[in-house]
Design a protein around this motif. Sequence first.
Motif, PDB file in Angstrom:
ATOM      1  N   VAL A   6       0.822  -1.209   0.000  1.00  0.00           N
ATOM      2  CA  VAL A   6       0.000   0.000   0.000  1.00  0.00           C
ATOM      3  C   VAL A   6       0.853   1.255   0.000  1.00  0.00           C
ATOM      4  O   VAL A   6       0.538   2.241  -0.654  1.00  0.00           O
ATOM      5  CB  VAL A   6      -0.946  -0.003   1.223  1.00  0.00           C
ATOM      6  CG1 VAL A   6      -1.769   1.268   1.284  1.00  0.00           C
ATOM      7  CG2 VAL A   6      -1.845  -1.212   1.175  1.00  0.00           C
ATOM      8  N   ARG A   7       1.959   1.222   0.747  1.00  0.00           N
ATOM      9  CA  ARG A   7       2.781   2.408   0.868  1.00  0.00           C
ATOM     10  C   ARG A   7       4.241   1.996   0.814  1.00  0.00           C
ATOM     11  O   ARG A   7       4.637   0.960   1.307  1.00  0.00           O
ATOM     12  CB  ARG A   7       2.497   3.090   2.191  1.00  0.00           C
ATOM     13  CG  ARG A   7       3.103   4.448   2.308  1.00  0.00           C
ATOM     14  CD  ARG A   7       2.848   5.101   3.630  1.00  0.00           C
ATOM     15  NE  ARG A   7       1.459   5.002   4.048  1.00  0.00           N
ATOM     16  CZ  ARG A   7       1.002   5.349   5.224  1.00  0.00           C
ATOM     17  NH1 ARG A   7       1.836   5.797   6.130  1.00  0.00           N
ATOM     18  NH2 ARG A   7      -0.256   5.247   5.526  1.00  0.00           N
ATOM     19  N   GLY A   8       5.057   2.812   0.228  1.00  0.00           N
ATOM     20  CA  GLY A   8       6.487   2.545   0.161  1.00  0.00           C
ATOM     21  C   GLY A   8       6.866   1.812  -1.108  1.00  0.00           C
ATOM     22  O   GLY A   8       6.024   1.483  -1.941  1.00  0.00           O
ATOM     23  N   ASN A   9       8.126   1.546  -1.229  1.00  0.00           N
ATOM     24  CA  ASN A   9       8.644   0.853  -2.399  1.00  0.00           C
ATOM     25  C   ASN A   9       9.668  -0.166  -1.913  1.00  0.00           C
ATOM     26  O   ASN A   9      10.873   0.099  -1.935  1.00  0.00           O
ATOM     27  CB  ASN A   9       9.275   1.868  -3.373  1.00  0.00           C
ATOM     28  CG  ASN A   9       9.609   1.232  -4.694  1.00  0.00           C
ATOM     29  OD1 ASN A   9       9.156   0.135  -4.992  1.00  0.00           O
ATOM     30  ND2 ASN A   9      10.415   1.916  -5.482  1.00  0.00           N
ATOM     31  N   PRO A  10       9.205  -1.353  -1.455  1.00  0.00           N
ATOM     32  CA  PRO A  10      10.153  -2.326  -0.907  1.00  0.00           C
ATOM     33  C   PRO A  10      11.041  -2.924  -1.992  1.00  0.00           C
ATOM     34  O   PRO A  10      10.642  -3.073  -3.147  1.00  0.00           O
ATOM     35  CB  PRO A  10       9.248  -3.387  -0.295  1.00  0.00           C
ATOM     36  CG  PRO A  10       7.987  -3.305  -1.075  1.00  0.00           C
ATOM     37  CD  PRO A  10       7.838  -1.860  -1.439  1.00  0.00           C
ATOM     38  N   THR A  11      12.243  -3.243  -1.582  1.00  0.00           N
ATOM     39  CA  THR A  11      13.149  -3.935  -2.492  1.00  0.00           C
ATOM     40  C   THR A  11      12.682  -5.387  -2.608  1.00  0.00           C
ATOM     41  O   THR A  11      11.919  -5.868  -1.767  1.00  0.00           O
ATOM     42  CB  THR A  11      14.588  -3.909  -1.951  1.00  0.00           C
ATOM     43  OG1 THR A  11      14.628  -4.647  -0.731  1.00  0.00           O
ATOM     44  CG2 THR A  11      15.076  -2.488  -1.727  1.00  0.00           C
ATOM     45  N   PRO A  12      13.128  -6.091  -3.625  1.00  0.00           N
ATOM     46  CA  PRO A  12      12.741  -7.498  -3.733  1.00  0.00           C
ATOM     47  C   PRO A  12      13.158  -8.323  -2.511  1.00  0.00           C
ATOM     48  O   PRO A  12      12.428  -9.229  -2.092  1.00  0.00           O
ATOM     49  CB  PRO A  12      13.477  -7.970  -4.989  1.00  0.00           C
ATOM     50  CG  PRO A  12      13.659  -6.740  -5.804  1.00  0.00           C
ATOM     51  CD  PRO A  12      13.846  -5.633  -4.807  1.00  0.00           C
ATOM     52  N   GLU A  13      14.295  -7.981  -1.902  1.00  0.00           N
ATOM     53  CA  GLU A  13      14.741  -8.705  -0.707  1.00  0.00           C
ATOM     54  C   GLU A  13      13.816  -8.442   0.482  1.00  0.00           C
ATOM     55  O   GLU A  13      13.482  -9.349   1.230  1.00  0.00           O
ATOM     56  CB  GLU A  13      16.176  -8.313  -0.340  1.00  0.00           C
ATOM     57  CG  GLU A  13      17.221  -8.751  -1.352  1.00  0.00           C
ATOM     58  CD  GLU A  13      17.342  -7.788  -2.532  1.00  0.00           C
ATOM     59  OE1 GLU A  13      16.801  -6.663  -2.473  1.00  0.00           O
ATOM     60  OE2 GLU A  13      17.983  -8.175  -3.527  1.00  0.00           O
ATOM     61  N   ALA A  16      10.568 -10.303  -0.114  1.00  0.00           N
ATOM     62  CA  ALA A  16      10.757 -11.737   0.105  1.00  0.00           C
ATOM     63  C   ALA A  16      10.823 -12.060   1.592  1.00  0.00           C
ATOM     64  O   ALA A  16      10.259 -13.067   2.040  1.00  0.00           O
ATOM     65  CB  ALA A  16      12.025 -12.215  -0.601  1.00  0.00           C
ATOM     66  N   ALA A  17      11.475 -11.204   2.376  1.00  0.00           N
ATOM     67  CA  ALA A  17      11.556 -11.432   3.816  1.00  0.00           C
ATOM     68  C   ALA A  17      10.177 -11.322   4.459  1.00  0.00           C
ATOM     69  O   ALA A  17       9.805 -12.141   5.304  1.00  0.00           O
ATOM     70  CB  ALA A  17      12.517 -10.423   4.454  1.00  0.00           C
ATOM     71  N   ALA A  18       9.397 -10.325   4.065  1.00  0.00           N
ATOM     72  CA  ALA A  18       8.048 -10.168   4.621  1.00  0.00           C
ATOM     73  C   ALA A  18       7.166 -11.353   4.251  1.00  0.00           C
ATOM     74  O   ALA A  18       6.411 -11.872   5.085  1.00  0.00           O
ATOM     75  CB  ALA A  18       7.432  -8.870   4.118  1.00  0.00           C
ATOM     76  N   LEU A  19       7.255 -11.807   3.030  1.00  0.00           N
ATOM     77  CA  LEU A  19       6.452 -12.953   2.606  1.00  0.00           C
ATOM     78  C   LEU A  19       6.882 -14.240   3.301  1.00  0.00           C
ATOM     79  O   LEU A  19       6.050 -15.099   3.604  1.00  0.00           O
ATOM     80  CB  LEU A  19       6.526 -13.120   1.087  1.00  0.00           C
ATOM     81  CG  LEU A  19       5.809 -12.036   0.297  1.00  0.00           C
ATOM     82  CD1 LEU A  19       6.031 -12.229  -1.204  1.00  0.00           C
ATOM     83  CD2 LEU A  19       4.334 -12.022   0.606  1.00  0.00           C
ATOM     84  N   ALA A  20       8.166 -14.376   3.593  1.00  0.00           N
ATOM     85  CA  ALA A  20       8.635 -15.553   4.323  1.00  0.00           C
ATOM     86  C   ALA A  20       8.053 -15.591   5.729  1.00  0.00           C
ATOM     87  O   ALA A  20       7.655 -16.648   6.228  1.00  0.00           O
ATOM     88  CB  ALA A  20      10.165 -15.561   4.376  1.00  0.00           C
ATOM     89  N   VAL A  21       7.959 -14.427   6.367  1.00  0.00           N
ATOM     90  CA  VAL A  21       7.371 -14.357   7.709  1.00  0.00           C
ATOM     91  C   VAL A  21       5.887 -14.698   7.653  1.00  0.00           C
ATOM     92  O   VAL A  21       5.380 -15.467   8.466  1.00  0.00           O
ATOM     93  CB  VAL A  21       7.594 -12.956   8.330  1.00  0.00           C
ATOM     94  CG1 VAL A  21       6.789 -12.786   9.599  1.00  0.00           C
ATOM     95  CG2 VAL A  21       9.065 -12.730   8.589  1.00  0.00           C
ATOM     96  N   VAL A  22       5.184 -14.152   6.682  1.00  0.00           N
ATOM     97  CA  VAL A  22       3.748 -14.438   6.545  1.00  0.00           C
ATOM     98  C   VAL A  22       3.529 -15.917   6.278  1.00  0.00           C
ATOM     99  O   VAL A  22       2.643 -16.548   6.871  1.00  0.00           O
ATOM    100  CB  VAL A  22       3.131 -13.565   5.424  1.00  0.00           C
ATOM    101  CG1 VAL A  22       1.715 -14.013   5.097  1.00  0.00           C
ATOM    102  CG2 VAL A  22       3.149 -12.105   5.821  1.00  0.00           C
ATOM    103  N   ARG A  23       4.322 -16.490   5.423  1.00  0.00           N
ATOM    104  CA  ARG A  23       4.177 -17.917   5.109  1.00  0.00           C
ATOM    105  C   ARG A  23       4.490 -18.779   6.329  1.00  0.00           C
ATOM    106  O   ARG A  23       3.795 -19.758   6.608  1.00  0.00           O
ATOM    107  CB  ARG A  23       5.087 -18.301   3.954  1.00  0.00           C
ATOM    108  CG  ARG A  23       4.985 -19.782   3.611  1.00  0.00           C
ATOM    109  CD  ARG A  23       5.741 -20.116   2.391  1.00  0.00           C
ATOM    110  NE  ARG A  23       4.869 -19.799   1.272  1.00  0.00           N
ATOM    111  CZ  ARG A  23       5.216 -19.932   0.005  1.00  0.00           C
ATOM    112  NH1 ARG A  23       6.415 -20.341  -0.304  1.00  0.00           N
ATOM    113  NH2 ARG A  23       4.373 -19.653  -0.943  1.00  0.00           N
ATOM    114  N   ALA A  24       5.530 -18.440   7.084  1.00  0.00           N
ATOM    115  CA  ALA A  24       5.881 -19.209   8.276  1.00  0.00           C
ATOM    116  C   ALA A  24       4.767 -19.132   9.315  1.00  0.00           C
ATOM    117  O   ALA A  24       4.435 -20.131   9.961  1.00  0.00           O
ATOM    118  CB  ALA A  24       7.192 -18.689   8.868  1.00  0.00           C
ATOM    119  N   ARG A  25       4.159 -17.956   9.490  1.00  0.00           N
ATOM    120  CA  ARG A  25       3.039 -17.819  10.432  1.00  0.00           C
ATOM    121  C   ARG A  25       1.834 -18.635   9.975  1.00  0.00           C
ATOM    122  O   ARG A  25       1.135 -19.221  10.789  1.00  0.00           O
ATOM    123  CB  ARG A  25       2.644 -16.352  10.580  1.00  0.00           C
ATOM    124  CG  ARG A  25       3.683 -15.450  11.185  1.00  0.00           C
ATOM    125  CD  ARG A  25       3.742 -15.571  12.646  1.00  0.00           C
ATOM    126  NE  ARG A  25       2.437 -15.262  13.218  1.00  0.00           N
ATOM    127  CZ  ARG A  25       2.238 -14.880  14.445  1.00  0.00           C
ATOM    128  NH1 ARG A  25       3.273 -14.749  15.241  1.00  0.00           N
ATOM    129  NH2 ARG A  25       1.051 -14.638  14.903  1.00  0.00           N
TER     130      ARG A  25
END
Length: 69
Positions: A6-13, A16-25
């Motif tokens: 929604v806000r910001g411009n995250p790097t691919p890394e 990927a880190a945020a999605l890894a946390v969501v997937r692990a949860r």
Amino acid sequence: MTIKVVRGNPTPEELAAALAVVRARAVAASALPSGAPAPRDSWSDPSRIAGRRVPQPGRSAWARTYWPS
């Protein structure tokens, strides 16, 4: 499942880190039995405060704080 930035411009890394946390949860949540209550977080556990002695009421009780020292 769709995830939208929604806000910001995250790097691919970062993404990927945020999605890894969501997937692990999600995996951890699916591993719990369906009828079992979620484990309590120790931060919200009232016994971490109640374990200490609370000041007793008296003449100067107004001057004491809730956190005994």
